[in-house]
Design a protein around this motif. Structure first.
Motif, PDB file in Angstrom:
ATOM      1  N   SER A 158       1.014  -1.169   0.218  1.00 58.00           N
ATOM      2  CA  SER A 158      -0.046   0.324  -0.075  1.00 58.00           C
ATOM      3  C   SER A 158       1.106   0.715  -0.493  1.00 58.00           C
ATOM      4  O   SER A 158       2.163   1.182   0.089  1.00 58.00           O
ATOM      5  N   MET A 159       0.393   2.292  -0.163  1.00 58.33           N
ATOM      6  CA  MET A 159       0.854   3.573  -0.345  1.00 58.33           C
ATOM      7  C   MET A 159       1.597   4.065   2.065  1.00 58.33           C
ATOM      8  O   MET A 159       0.739   3.236   2.237  1.00 58.33           O
ATOM      9  N   PHE A 160       2.617   4.220   1.170  1.00 53.33           N
ATOM     10  CA  PHE A 160       3.359   4.700   2.957  1.00 53.33           C
ATOM     11  C   PHE A 160       3.929   2.549   3.208  1.00 53.33           C
ATOM     12  O   PHE A 160       4.379   2.868   5.041  1.00 53.33           O
ATOM     13  N   SER A 161       4.193   2.675   2.651  1.00 47.86           N
ATOM     14  CA  SER A 161       4.749   0.788   2.885  1.00 47.86           C
ATOM     15  C   SER A 161       6.247   1.079   2.885  1.00 47.86           C
ATOM     16  O   SER A 161       6.571   0.198   3.271  1.00 47.86           O
ATOM     17  N   LEU A 210       5.182  -5.419   0.987  1.00 44.52           N
ATOM     18  CA  LEU A 210       5.171  -4.173   2.639  1.00 44.52           C
ATOM     19  C   LEU A 210       4.020  -4.268   2.702  1.00 44.52           C
ATOM     20  O   LEU A 210       2.570  -3.948   1.985  1.00 44.52           O
ATOM     21  N   HIS A 211       3.994  -3.581   4.389  1.00 46.12           N
ATOM     22  CA  HIS A 211       2.395  -3.000   4.895  1.00 46.12           C
ATOM     23  C   HIS A 211       3.081  -1.906   5.929  1.00 46.12           C
ATOM     24  O   HIS A 211       4.350  -1.294   6.362  1.00 46.12           O
ATOM     25  N   ALA A 212       2.239  -0.580   5.958  1.00 50.40           N
ATOM     26  CA  ALA A 212       2.157   0.547   6.781  1.00 50.40           C
ATOM     27  C   ALA A 212       2.026  -0.123   7.704  1.00 50.40           C
ATOM     28  O   ALA A 212       1.539  -0.866   8.161  1.00 50.40           O
ATOM     29  N   ILE A 213       1.669   1.048   8.468  1.00 46.54           N
ATOM     30  CA  ILE A 213       1.212   0.968   9.746  1.00 46.54           C
ATOM     31  C   ILE A 213      -0.855   1.636   9.634  1.00 46.54           C
ATOM     32  O   ILE A 213      -0.626   2.813   9.299  1.00 46.54           O
ATOM     33  N   CYS A 214      -1.632   1.274   9.530  1.00 40.38           N
ATOM     34  CA  CYS A 214      -3.202   1.994  10.378  1.00 40.38           C
ATOM     35  C   CYS A 214      -3.227   3.043  10.811  1.00 40.38           C
ATOM     36  O   CYS A 214      -2.745   2.905  12.239  1.00 40.38           O
ATOM     37  N   VAL A 215      -3.239   4.142  10.268  1.00 39.24           N
ATOM     38  CA  VAL A 215      -3.345   5.008  11.126  1.00 39.24           C
ATOM     39  C   VAL A 215      -4.570   5.164  11.892  1.00 39.24           C
ATOM     40  O   VAL A 215      -4.564   6.183  12.909  1.00 39.24           O
ATOM     41  N   CYS A 216      -5.696   4.182  11.568  1.00 42.23           N
ATOM     42  CA  CYS A 216      -6.599   4.160  12.907  1.00 42.23           C
ATOM     43  C   CYS A 216      -6.768   3.273  13.902  1.00 42.23           C
ATOM     44  O   CYS A 216      -6.452   3.419  15.003  1.00 42.23           O
ATOM     45  N   ASN A 266      -2.822  -2.597   4.870  1.00 40.74           N
ATOM     46  CA  ASN A 266      -1.842  -2.981   2.949  1.00 40.74           C
ATOM     47  C   ASN A 266      -3.209  -2.435   2.745  1.00 40.74           C
ATOM     48  O   ASN A 266      -3.179  -2.419   0.615  1.00 40.74           O
ATOM     49  N   TYR A 267      -4.006  -1.471   2.626  1.00 40.70           N
ATOM     50  CA  TYR A 267      -5.259  -0.077   2.042  1.00 40.70           C
ATOM     51  C   TYR A 267      -4.308   0.670   1.733  1.00 40.70           C
ATOM     52  O   TYR A 267      -4.498   1.402   2.872  1.00 40.70           O
ATOM     53  N   SER A 268      -4.554   1.370   0.603  1.00 38.18           N
ATOM     54  CA  SER A 268      -4.582   2.937   0.226  1.00 38.18           C
ATOM     55  C   SER A 268      -6.123   3.849   0.486  1.00 38.18           C
ATOM     56  O   SER A 268      -6.640   3.370  -0.809  1.00 38.18           O
ATOM     57  N   TYR A 269      -6.506   4.032   1.948  1.00 39.63           N
ATOM     58  CA  TYR A 269      -7.879   5.031   1.716  1.00 39.63           C
ATOM     59  C   TYR A 269      -7.277   5.960   0.895  1.00 39.63           C
ATOM     60  O   TYR A 269      -6.506   6.838   1.446  1.00 39.63           O
ATOM     61  N   LYS A 280      -0.057  12.687   1.601  1.00 41.64           N
ATOM     62  CA  LYS A 280      -1.110  12.263   3.140  1.00 41.64           C
ATOM     63  C   LYS A 280      -2.117  13.391   3.229  1.00 41.64           C
ATOM     64  O   LYS A 280      -2.744  13.223   3.986  1.00 41.64           O
ATOM     65  N   ASP A 281      -2.256  14.096   1.815  1.00 38.52           N
ATOM     66  CA  ASP A 281      -2.581  15.267   1.763  1.00 38.52           C
ATOM     67  C   ASP A 281      -4.499  14.886   1.415  1.00 38.52           C
ATOM     68  O   ASP A 281      -5.280  14.892   1.755  1.00 38.52           O
ATOM     69  N   LEU A 282      -3.929  13.006   0.399  1.00 34.52           N
ATOM     70  CA  LEU A 282      -5.008  12.115  -0.264  1.00 34.52           C
ATOM     71  C   LEU A 282      -5.508  11.170   0.094  1.00 34.52           C
ATOM     72  O   LEU A 282      -6.363  10.359   0.015  1.00 34.52           O
ATOM     73  N   TYR A 283      -4.163  10.699   1.351  1.00 33.49           N
ATOM     74  CA  TYR A 283      -4.601   9.528   1.180  1.00 33.49           C
ATOM     75  C   TYR A 283      -4.277   8.847   2.731  1.00 33.49           C
ATOM     76  O   TYR A 283      -3.024   9.355   3.343  1.00 33.49           O
ATOM     77  N   GLU A 284      -4.241   7.391   2.878  1.00 30.43           N
ATOM     78  CA  GLU A 284      -4.241   6.928   4.638  1.00 30.43           C
ATOM     79  C   GLU A 284      -3.535   5.434   4.432  1.00 30.43           C
ATOM     80  O   GLU A 284      -4.569   4.725   3.766  1.00 30.43           O
ATOM     81  N   PRO A 285      -2.823   5.050   4.947  1.00 25.43           N
ATOM     82  CA  PRO A 285      -2.511   3.619   5.045  1.00 25.43           C
ATOM     83  C   PRO A 285      -3.281   2.779   6.299  1.00 25.43           C
ATOM     84  O   PRO A 285      -3.900   3.593   7.274  1.00 25.43           O
ATOM     85  N   ARG A 286      -4.284   2.238   5.923  1.00 25.53           N
ATOM     86  CA  ARG A 286      -5.632   1.508   6.782  1.00 25.53           C
ATOM     87  C   ARG A 286      -5.356   0.106   6.808  1.00 25.53           C
ATOM     88  O   ARG A 286      -5.229  -0.454   5.427  1.00 25.53           O
ATOM     89  N   CYS A 287      -5.576  -0.824   8.079  1.00 29.19           N
ATOM     90  CA  CYS A 287      -5.816  -2.165   8.149  1.00 29.19           C
ATOM     91  C   CYS A 287      -7.421  -2.543   7.050  1.00 29.19           C
ATOM     92  O   CYS A 287      -7.753  -1.768   7.179  1.00 29.19           O
TER      93      CYS A 287
END
Length: 189
Positions: free
Chosen positions: A21-24, A145-151, A157-160, A174-181
Motif C-alpha cells: 500500500s501507500m506509505f509501506s 510490504l505493509h504500512a501501519i494503519c493510522v486508525c 495493506n490498503y490505501s484509503y 498524505k493529503d489524499l491517502y492514508e494507510p489502513r488495515c
C-alpha cells in the motif's frame, strides 16, 4: 556455436517485485536495493513514469525524502532503448505504466538483467492496480510490504483515499491517502 545471451558468462536475469500500500516503504526498499547494487559496482539504470512529479521530476523519492536519480519515461518500451549494457534496472510506480511493462521486464531478464519493480498492488478501491498483477505473476521474487494503519495501529495493506474523487489515477500524498488495515478500510467506506 551460439550462446544464449542470458547464459553468457553464467549471468542470469530475474524479476523482483516490491509491492504494498501507500506509505509501506516500497520506494525506500527499491532505492535501498539499487544503492546496494551500485556499491557492488554494478551498472544501474532507474526509470519512473513521467507523470509522477510529486517530489521531483528527475528522481525517485521516498516519502521520507530518500532519493536516487532516475529517468522519467512515458512508456515501457523506452526502457529497452535506454537501458544498454546494464546489470540492474529499477522501475518505480509500475502501476502507472502501459500494458507492455511485463513483456519488457521479461525481455530484460532474458538478457541477464536483474529487474527490480516497485508499485502499488491495489488501487484505492481495493482492486488490483494496473500492470502490477501481471508483474506479480511474472516475478521470480516478491516482497509485500505493509504500512501501519493510522486508525488502529495494525498492519495496513490498503490505501484509503480521503477525498471524494473517483478517478483511479489521482496522484497524492498524505493529503489524499492514508494507510489502513482491512477492517478500518472497509469501516471507512
Amino acid at each position: 556455436m551460439f550462446i544464449e545471451p542470458s547464459l553468457a558468462g553464467g549471468r542470469r536475469g530475474w524479476i523482483e517485485v516490491v509491492c504494498g500500500s501507500m506509505f509501506s516503504g516500497k520506494t525506500e526498499e527499491l532505492i535501498r536495493r539499487l544503492k546496494r547494487a551500485r556499491i557492488a559496482n554494478l551498472k544501474v539504470e532507474i526509470f519512473k513514469p513521467v507523470i509522477d512529479t510529486r517530489y521531483d521530476e528527475g528522481s525517485i523519492v521516498s516519502h521520507d525524502e530518500n532519493k536516487i536519480i532516475s529517468t522519467p519515461i512515458d512508456n515501457s518500451q523506452q526502457i529497452l532503448l535506454l537501458a544498454q549494457e546494464v546489470d540492474v534496472i529499477g522501475i518505480d510506480e509500475a502501476q502507472f505504466f502501459d500494458a507492455e511493462l511485463p513483456n519488457v521486464c521479461d525481455k530484460l531478464a532474458l538478457q541477464g538483467i536483474r529487474v527490480i519493480v516497485a508499485g502499488l498492488d491495489m488501487d484505492y478501491t481495493g482492486k488490483p492496480f494496473g500492470q502490477m498483477p501481471f508483474m506479480l505473476a511474472k516475478a521470480d521474487y516478491i516482497t509485500k510490504l505493509h504500512a501501519i494503519c493510522v486508525c488502529c495501529g495494525n498492519i495496513a495493506n490498503y490505501s484509503y483515499r480521503k477525498s471524494a474523487e473517483t478517478e483511479t489515477l489521482l496522484l497524492g500524498e498524505k493529503d489524499l491517502y492514508e494507510p489502513r488495515c482491512r477492517h478500518c478500510y472497509y469501516e471507512g467506506k
